[in-house]
Design a protein around this motif. Structure first.
Motif, PDB file in Angstrom:
ATOM      1  N   LEU A 273       0.831  -1.204   0.000  1.00 46.36           N
ATOM      2  CA  LEU A 273       0.000   0.000   0.000  1.00 46.36           C
ATOM      3  C   LEU A 273       0.863   1.251   0.000  1.00 46.36           C
ATOM      4  CD1 LEU A 273      -2.783   1.342   0.207  1.00 46.36           C
ATOM      5  CD2 LEU A 273      -2.601   1.146   2.699  1.00 46.36           C
TER       6      LEU A 273
ATOM      7  N   TYR B 258       0.652  -4.829  -7.179  1.00 44.69           N
ATOM      8  CA  TYR B 258       1.708  -3.833  -6.972  1.00 44.69           C
ATOM      9  C   TYR B 258       3.087  -4.331  -7.410  1.00 44.69           C
ATOM     10  CZ  TYR B 258       3.715  -5.826  -2.597  1.00 44.69           C
ATOM     11  OH  TYR B 258       4.346  -6.603  -1.659  1.00 44.69           O
TER      12      TYR B 258
ATOM     13  N   HIS C 117      -5.589  -3.626  -4.022  1.00 43.37           N
ATOM     14  CA  HIS C 117      -4.598  -4.303  -3.179  1.00 43.37           C
ATOM     15  C   HIS C 117      -5.036  -4.334  -1.721  1.00 43.37           C
ATOM     16  CE1 HIS C 117      -0.869  -5.208  -1.112  1.00 43.37           C
ATOM     17  NE2 HIS C 117      -0.913  -4.042  -0.507  1.00 43.37           N
ATOM     18  N   PHE C 118      -5.435  -3.167  -1.184  1.00 44.51           N
ATOM     19  CA  PHE C 118      -5.699  -3.052   0.243  1.00 44.51           C
ATOM     20  C   PHE C 118      -6.998  -3.735   0.647  1.00 44.51           C
ATOM     21  CE2 PHE C 118      -7.009  -0.516   4.056  1.00 44.51           C
ATOM     22  CZ  PHE C 118      -5.952  -0.900   4.873  1.00 44.51           C
TER      23      PHE C 118
ATOM     24  N   ALA D 274      -4.199   0.641  -5.561  1.00 39.26           N
ATOM     25  CA  ALA D 274      -4.110   0.659  -4.096  1.00 39.26           C
ATOM     26  C   ALA D 274      -5.400   0.146  -3.468  1.00 39.26           C
ATOM     27  CB  ALA D 274      -3.809   2.079  -3.613  1.00 39.26           C
TER      28      ALA D 274
ATOM     29  N   SER E 211       1.099   7.264  -6.348  1.00 42.98           N
ATOM     30  CA  SER E 211      -0.058   8.144  -6.533  1.00 42.98           C
ATOM     31  C   SER E 211       0.331   9.608  -6.400  1.00 42.98           C
ATOM     32  CB  SER E 211      -1.141   7.795  -5.500  1.00 42.98           C
ATOM     33  OG  SER E 211      -1.588   6.469  -5.669  1.00 42.98           O
TER      34      SER E 211
ATOM     35  N   THR F 289       2.852   0.738   6.225  1.00 39.15           N
ATOM     36  CA  THR F 289       2.425   1.642   5.154  1.00 39.15           C
ATOM     37  C   THR F 289       3.198   2.950   5.201  1.00 39.15           C
ATOM     38  OG1 THR F 289       0.190   0.703   5.178  1.00 39.15           O
ATOM     39  CG2 THR F 289       0.455   2.860   4.157  1.00 39.15           C
TER      40      THR F 289
ATOM     41  N   LEU G  47       2.200   1.947  -3.528  1.00 41.53           N
ATOM     42  CA  LEU G  47       1.175   2.465  -4.440  1.00 41.53           C
ATOM     43  C   LEU G  47       0.778   3.894  -4.099  1.00 41.53           C
ATOM     44  CD1 LEU G  47      -1.004  -0.759  -4.723  1.00 41.53           C
ATOM     45  CD2 LEU G  47       0.483   0.203  -6.480  1.00 41.53           C
ATOM     46  N   LEU G  48       0.752   4.227  -2.808  1.00 42.86           N
ATOM     47  CA  LEU G  48       0.465   5.611  -2.418  1.00 42.86           C
ATOM     48  C   LEU G  48       1.594   6.538  -2.854  1.00 42.86           C
ATOM     49  CD1 LEU G  48      -1.062   5.138   1.149  1.00 42.86           C
ATOM     50  CD2 LEU G  48      -2.265   5.691  -0.969  1.00 42.86           C
TER      51      LEU G  48
END
Length: 634
Positions: free
Chosen positions: A227, A261, A252-253, A249, A234, A327, A230-231
């Motif tokens: 996560l 990912y 995935h989450f 994201a 973003s 995260t 991916l953030l």
């Protein structure tokens, strides 16, 4: 190939083999985890009677399912039966959940019966085949069960005890976070399931039986490291990677699809550092706060994790804190790496292809070919895709392979047809595995390829690599081309695209699609029953969350005009154990639907495009996603 790369490929194949024994049975693992979380004395709904389900499920059901799956991988159903019998011996010979023993005895049972059948092939008198088949499976299965009971079981028991002791020593010494050095890179190399279910889960299950929970269930399943990556994309990514990361994201989450990912890591290998440090931080948090789960969180989503968290505030706090810490650490390090990177736009498609190649997932074409015949690449001039009716899955597969053939500069004609109409000049025939026997009867001299997923690009790449050993054709001069809009006034109308639908069963959605084809004037009402029959005969699930229900060959005469209906199902509907979120109902007449079907194949071959279509909030947005994908691949 170097010795090092050869070893790497073998390790990946071994990991994939272990995964293939576990993944088909994840539903059973989830059932056991939920029963445990609900009904044990410390569960959400303590119930002494229902808690009796816990031990037999984990002791008998799960290992036997694994053993059957392992045997089936080696020698289909017959291998699965012998593998399950052999697994029973290793289960009864010990008093712990025998997952490791099942992973040994299942494939061994399949291998032994396969070798026996090969040894007696052609030597059994007519009329005695069934007798020999049944008694050989029974006798060999019994012998393997005895071997497992007396020899394999005690050895695996000792190995499991040693592994458990080693893990406990790591925990006691505060060194368990170092496991992330292997787990996080192992994920991207597709060894995650081998590590998680092959080593960690058997030990964790025993710990959960003794102590009520185990931290080991969360070592690999923690969604935090992925996560954070991916953030970071973003906010600080570039190009298509940045645009697609938010949607990835969410999948995935909340969906637990960690694979989504992996391409983002492969684009920037330095991001391995972020996931490793994040994994260590998450494990340290779990150990410090005494977190853990009562069963495996599979898929590794945040929701699944909460579902199998012990019923105590401390456990929830510890597990959620571990996800948050992982995260934050992953996001911080990943952001730093992406912000300081000077490269241009990330090539997400290339990374995805690399990932798929690494995964090496067998769609049975990865064998590559099912025949023992010798293939002369230079002599191949025609490949035929065949399905039951010749107007659905085969058309999509042919479209994808045709594009790859053209890109490779090969002078090979790729077409599609019904399995009953395979032409005599077909040199390679591609079919779903269930249809391969019929295809061989129709075209005994052809080279046959079996696939499970018509949208599986790695499978086609392997075939292209084989064919490319021959001489390539001289590439034709590039032609100017324009991409026709996806919506066609006759074949597909906007009113035949249905957003945000919900269905209880695959039959319900197939009937819905069929009725819309009837209302659109494409088919007669009787065609709908043909669509149901086609899916019962063979699943119309195509892979990547896509299904394309269509009629059997017998109801082709009920088609009035070519038409396509698109149905978006965000919450998914089950197609024989597969989650389907996009359904393309098809009626084809005189092949006039194939151009649009080709576009669907191109768009849906990329799982990221499928995700965008599933998330589309309007008909125009969904069609725009397909048009964009088609334009990129034109």
């Amino acid at each position: 190939m170097s010795a090092g790369s050869g070893v790497k490929v073998k390790v990946q194949k071994f990991g994939n083999f272990l995964s293939s024994m576990i993944l088909p049975n994840i539903g059973a693992f989830i059932a056991w985890g939920l029963i445990t979380a609900l009904f044990i004395p410390t569960g959400w709904l303590p119930n002494k009677a229902l808690a009796e389900l816990v031990d037999p499920t984990v002791t008998y059901l799960l290992p036997i399912l694994i053993g059957y799956s392992g045997g089936k991988l080696v020698f289909d159903h017959r291998g699965g039966v012998v593998g399950a019998i052999a697994t029973a011996g290793v289960i009864i010979g010990t008093d712990i959940p025998m997952f490791l023993g099942a992973m040994i005895m299942g494939p061994l049972g399949g291998y032994v019966i396969k070798k026996f059948d090969k040894m007696v092939e052609g030597k059994i008198k007519t009329g005695f085949e069934m007798l020999v088949d049944n008694f050989s499976a029974g006798i060999l299965g019994a012998l393997l069960a005895i071997l497992a009971f007396l020899g394999i079981g005690p050895v695996v028991d000792a190995v499991s005890a040693a592994l458990a002791s080693g893990v406990e020593r790591l925990v006691g010494a505060g060194l368990l976070p170092l496991a992330s050095l292997f787990i996080e890179p192992g994920k991207v190399l597709f060894l995650n399931n081998a590590i998680n279910h092959g080593v960690l889960t058997p030990i964790a299950v025993e710990q959960a039986r003794q102590y009520g929970s185990s931290v080991l269930f969360l070592l690999e399943a923690n969604p935090g490291p992925g996560l954070g990556i991916l953030l970071a994309y973003s906010f600080f990514g570039k190009g298509n990677a940045k645009k697609s990361a938010p949607g990835a994201a969410i999948i995935h989450f909340f969906g637990g699809i960690h694979e989504i990912y992996f391409p983002y890591i492969l684009m920037k290998p330095l991001l391995f550092i972020a996931t490793i440090v994040a994994g260590m931080s998450g494990i340290f948090t779990l150990v410090t706060l005494k977190g853990g789960l009562v069963g495996p969180a599979s898929p590794g989503s945040f929701i699944a994790m909460l579902a199998v968290t012990p019923k105590s505030f401390g456990s929830f706090a510890a597990n959620i804190a571990a996800v948050c810490v992982a995260t934050i650490v992953s996001f911080a390090i990943g952001s730093l790496i992406l912000k300081t990177d000077k490269a241009g736009n990330e090539n997400l498609e290339e990374a995805t292809r690399k990932m798929e190649s690494m995964k090496g997932k067998k769609s049975r074409v990865s064998g590559v070919l099912t025949d023992s015949k010798t293939l002369d690449p230079q002599a191949v001039k025609k490949i035929v895709f065949a399905c039951d009716a010749g107007m659905g899955s085969s058309a999509m597969g042919a479209s994808l392979l045709r594009k790859k053939v053209k890109a490779a500069g090969l002078a090979i004609n790729v077409t599609n047809t019904a399995v009953s109409s395979i032409p005599s000049d077909a040199q390679i025939v591609v079919t779903q595995s269930e249809l391969t026997p019929r295809a061989k009867e129709k075209a005994p001299d052809a080279y046959h390829v079996s696939v499970d997923n018509f949208l599986s690009s790695p499978s086609y790449d392997l075939l292209i690599n084989q064919l490319s050993r021959g001489e390539k054709a001289v590439p034709e001069a590039a032609e100017e081309s324009s991409v026709a809009p996806f919506v066609d006034g006759d074949i597909l109308r906007k009113e035949n695209v249905f957003i945000n639908q919900s269905f209880k069963s695959k039959e319900e959605v197939i009937r819905f699609a069929g009725q819309k084809l009837v209302e659109g004037g494409y088919v007669k009402p009787s065609y709908v029953e043909g669509m149901i029959a086609r899916d019962q005969l063979m699943s119309t699930y195509m892979g990547n969350g896509i299904a394309i229900p269509h009629g059997t060959e017998e109801v082709k005469k009920e088609v009035l005009a070519s038409g396509i209906v698109i149905i978006q199902i965000p919450e998914s509907v089950d197609f024989n154990g597969n989650k389907v979120r996009l359904v393309f109902g098809i009626a084809g007449k005189n092949n006039s639907h194939l151009e649009i079907l080709s576009k669907i194949a191109v768009a849906c071959s990329d799982v990221i495009n499928v995700g965008e279509m599933v998330r589309a909030q309007s008909v125009d947005e969904l069609i725009m996603v397909i048009n964009h994908a088609v334009a990129q691949n034109a």
